[in-house]
Design an enzyme around this catalytic site. Structure first.
Site, PDB file in Angstrom:
ATOM      1  N   ASP A  37       0.858  -1.187   0.000  1.00  0.00           N
ATOM      2  CA  ASP A  37       0.000   0.000   0.000  1.00  0.00           C
ATOM      3  C   ASP A  37       0.891   1.232   0.000  1.00  0.00           C
ATOM      4  O   ASP A  37       2.071   1.153   0.355  1.00  0.00           O
ATOM      5  CB  ASP A  37      -0.924   0.017   1.228  1.00  0.00           C
ATOM      6  N   ASN A  82      -5.154  -5.394  -6.915  1.00  0.00           N
ATOM      7  CA  ASN A  82      -6.327  -4.645  -6.469  1.00  0.00           C
ATOM      8  C   ASN A  82      -6.143  -3.133  -6.499  1.00  0.00           C
ATOM      9  O   ASN A  82      -7.101  -2.385  -6.348  1.00  0.00           O
ATOM     10  CB  ASN A  82      -6.670  -5.104  -5.037  1.00  0.00           C
ATOM     11  N   TYR A 148     -10.946   6.248 -16.244  1.00  0.00           N
ATOM     12  CA  TYR A 148     -11.235   5.105 -15.387  1.00  0.00           C
ATOM     13  C   TYR A 148     -11.810   3.955 -16.203  1.00  0.00           C
ATOM     14  O   TYR A 148     -11.357   2.802 -16.106  1.00  0.00           O
ATOM     15  CB  TYR A 148     -12.214   5.537 -14.294  1.00  0.00           C
ATOM     16  N   LYS A 152     -10.108   0.303 -16.860  1.00  0.00           N
ATOM     17  CA  LYS A 152     -10.771  -0.899 -16.359  1.00  0.00           C
ATOM     18  C   LYS A 152     -11.113  -1.870 -17.485  1.00  0.00           C
ATOM     19  O   LYS A 152     -11.069  -3.092 -17.297  1.00  0.00           O
ATOM     20  CB  LYS A 152     -12.021  -0.509 -15.568  1.00  0.00           C
ATOM     21  N   VAL A 181     -19.345   0.192  -4.417  1.00  0.00           N
ATOM     22  CA  VAL A 181     -19.007  -0.395  -3.129  1.00  0.00           C
ATOM     23  C   VAL A 181     -19.114   0.668  -2.040  1.00  0.00           C
ATOM     24  O   VAL A 181     -18.502   1.742  -2.137  1.00  0.00           O
ATOM     25  CB  VAL A 181     -17.586  -0.988  -3.152  1.00  0.00           C
TER      26      VAL A 181
END
Length: 256
Positions: A37, A82, A148, A152, A181
């Protein structure tokens, strides 16, 4: 010390949000958990038995260093690529090239670099599972989110290619496409989209929810549970698939 009976997973951007939910789910399933991270404070807050590493998923130097440590520790059974950022919310003519490049870099190049350095470790073991976090924006067009959506969609193509290229070595690769989410990240998206469309945050929120047949946002745990399944022997012949966890998105932008 590593338990040789424990499989090992590495999760990029695993110290918060979906990544943290993945880390917790894999931990509960008996995995040794490695996390990268860019948020040092979030890494420091992880359980002490997690292997946390400060690293930018879009930096080849950072990722190479982490995977060198993973290799020295005994290899890798599962990878969750991720890492991602939302990028700008704007009409395409108002998107700055630098913002486009940053969004594509973190999302697409982050997944590429993770796969690049995971593949040799998994080939050596003759097995492995790669799970890439894309988005329902990787299935539909997404107005006001061109960088984005482009990134993706490209992540889907990357993962299908990985499945074909690595399958002969016993390695599977699949894409999870989360819907909206719940959590801090979506709040920023809602606010920016509301401003771009001349709507309120609540109007955009409701629009997202009613655009699904289940009329609901998704929880991070829903994504994590799918990742654990895809990495497991139960999914031994599931590869090259694009699996939405989104409550069934009927229309990604009900206002249009």
């Amino acid at each position: 010390m590593h338990d040789p009976n424990k499989p090992r997973v590495l999760i990029t951007a695993g110290a918060s949000g979906i990544g943290l939910a993945m880390a917790q789910a894999f931990d509960a399933d008996g995995y040794e958990v490695w996390v990268t991270d860019v948020n040092e404070a979030a890494l420091n807050a992880l359980p002490s038995h997690y292997h946390g590493h400060l690293a930018n998923a879009a930096s080849e130097g950072d990722m190479k260093a982490v995977f060198t440590k993973v290799e020295a520790a005994g290899g890798l059974d599962a990878l969750c690529a991720n890492a991602g950022i939302a990028g700008p919310t704007a009409a395409v003519e108002d998107v700055e090239l630098a913002d486009w490049q940053q969004c594509v870099s973190v999302n697409l190049e982050g997944a590429f670099l993770a796969a690049k350095y995971a593949a040799p470790l998994m080939k050596a073991a003759g097995k492995g599972a790669i799970v890439v976090t894309s988005s329902t924006a990787g299935i539909y067009g997404y107005p006001f989110r061109a960088p984005y959506a482009a990134a993706k969609w490209a992540m889907v193509g990357l993962t299908k290619t990985l499945a074909m290229e690595l399958g002969p070595y016993g390695i599977r690769a699949n894409v999870i496409c989360p819907g909206s989410v719940e959590g801090p990240r979506i709040e920023g998206v809602l606010e920016r989209e509301a401003a771009a469309k001349g709507m309120t945050r609540d109007e955009v929120y409701v629009g997202y929810a009613v655009g699904t047949s289940m009329r609901s946002f998704v929880e991070a745990e829903d994504i994590a549970n799918m990742a654990v399944f895809l990495a497991s022997p139960k999914a031994r012949l599931v590869s090259g698939q694009v699996i939405s966890v989104d409550g069934h998105t009927e229309n990604p932008d009900p206002k249009i």
